[in-house]
Design a protein around this motif. Sequence first.
Motif, short mmCIF file in Angstrom:
data_model
loop_
_atom_site.label_atom_id
_atom_site.label_comp_id
_atom_site.label_asym_id
_atom_site.label_seq_id
_atom_site.Cartn_x
_atom_site.Cartn_y
_atom_site.Cartn_z
N ARG A 178 0.83 -1.21 0.00
CA ARG A 178 0.00 0.00 0.00
C ARG A 178 0.87 1.26 0.00
N ASP A 181 2.03 1.66 -3.51
CA ASP A 181 0.90 2.14 -4.31
C ASP A 181 0.71 3.64 -4.12
N THR A 182 0.78 4.10 -2.88
CA THR A 182 0.63 5.52 -2.58
C THR A 182 1.71 6.35 -3.24
N THR A 184 3.57 5.52 -5.82
CA THR A 184 3.46 5.44 -7.28
C THR A 184 2.40 6.39 -7.81
N LYS A 185 1.27 6.42 -7.14
CA LYS A 185 0.20 7.33 -7.57
C LYS A 185 0.67 8.79 -7.46
N HIS A 188 3.18 9.52 -10.39
CA HIS A 188 2.51 9.58 -11.69
C HIS A 188 1.64 10.82 -11.83
N ALA A 189 1.11 11.30 -10.71
CA ALA A 189 0.29 12.52 -10.75
C ALA A 189 1.11 13.72 -11.17
N GLY A 214 1.60 -0.36 -11.04
CA GLY A 214 1.95 0.71 -11.97
C GLY A 214 3.41 1.13 -11.92
N GLN A 241 -3.12 -6.01 -12.97
CA GLN A 241 -3.78 -4.97 -12.18
C GLN A 241 -4.80 -5.58 -11.22
N LYS A 245 -4.69 -5.44 -7.13
CA LYS A 245 -5.85 -4.99 -6.35
C LYS A 245 -6.19 -6.00 -5.26
#
Length: 263
Positions: A178, A181-182, A184-185, A188-189, A214, A241, A245
């Motif tokens: 997690r 994931d945080t 990476t987001k 990418h933003a 990602g 993906q 998830k």
Amino acid sequence: MFLDREHAPTEDEQYECYKAMVEALGGLPMVLRTVDIGGDKPVDYLGLSEHDLSFLGLRGIRLGLARPDIIKTQLRAVFRAAKHGPIKLLFPMIATPNDFRRIRQIAETVRKEVDGPQIDLGVMIEVPAAVTMAPELAKVVDFFSVGTNDLTQYGLAVDRTHPLLAKRADSLHPVVLRMIDTATKAAHAEGKWVGVCGGLAADPLGAQILTGIGVDELSMPAALIPAVKEKLRKANLADLQALAKRALAQDDAVAVRLIPPAV
């Protein structure tokens, strides 16, 4: 170059090594992490105590800021070598944007001194603080590289070298996934890329989950690349993906490992 020796490497010694490495790559970029001793990589020649070199001590960029002579020598060698081929510079143990701004200022001063080229500057995402501050970090850096070994250790509060606790330091734990994931987001933003350079990238299941999250780049020992490539090439991105998830929704690493892989 920094371990198992009686003194720190000189600027010229480092320059010759980095130059040979970047020339051997024939134009491909080299990601070079600045000195990251301490923790499980102790040295004697700096005159630092065991407490200073602990996992919560002067590791990574903290040592560079406390001992600018060490980091400036390395940076001079890096920027000189960058004249011979593309180098991306990676700073370890960054916790906040201010950590990065301080070392970026030092790096820019050194770059001008040696008339070196502009190069991409990235940060290791290996402490929970960096994950929390990932949106802010992504605005000021060029890329992220997730160090899953340390991120696991710090995120789960487990000394990965402790014989009784090492099994708890599983990078497939949802806590670690997690955080990746945080980060990476957040990267990418801001249009920045994310690599993973810890042991999880070399785990076939881990590589599939990271790709599903990602992550853009996986780093691992050369001997392990073919097996991981085979797994990823046979997989469908949508399936990866979905796998990611499911992994993110589990309670522990054991449950993640019981999920059927994408291929």
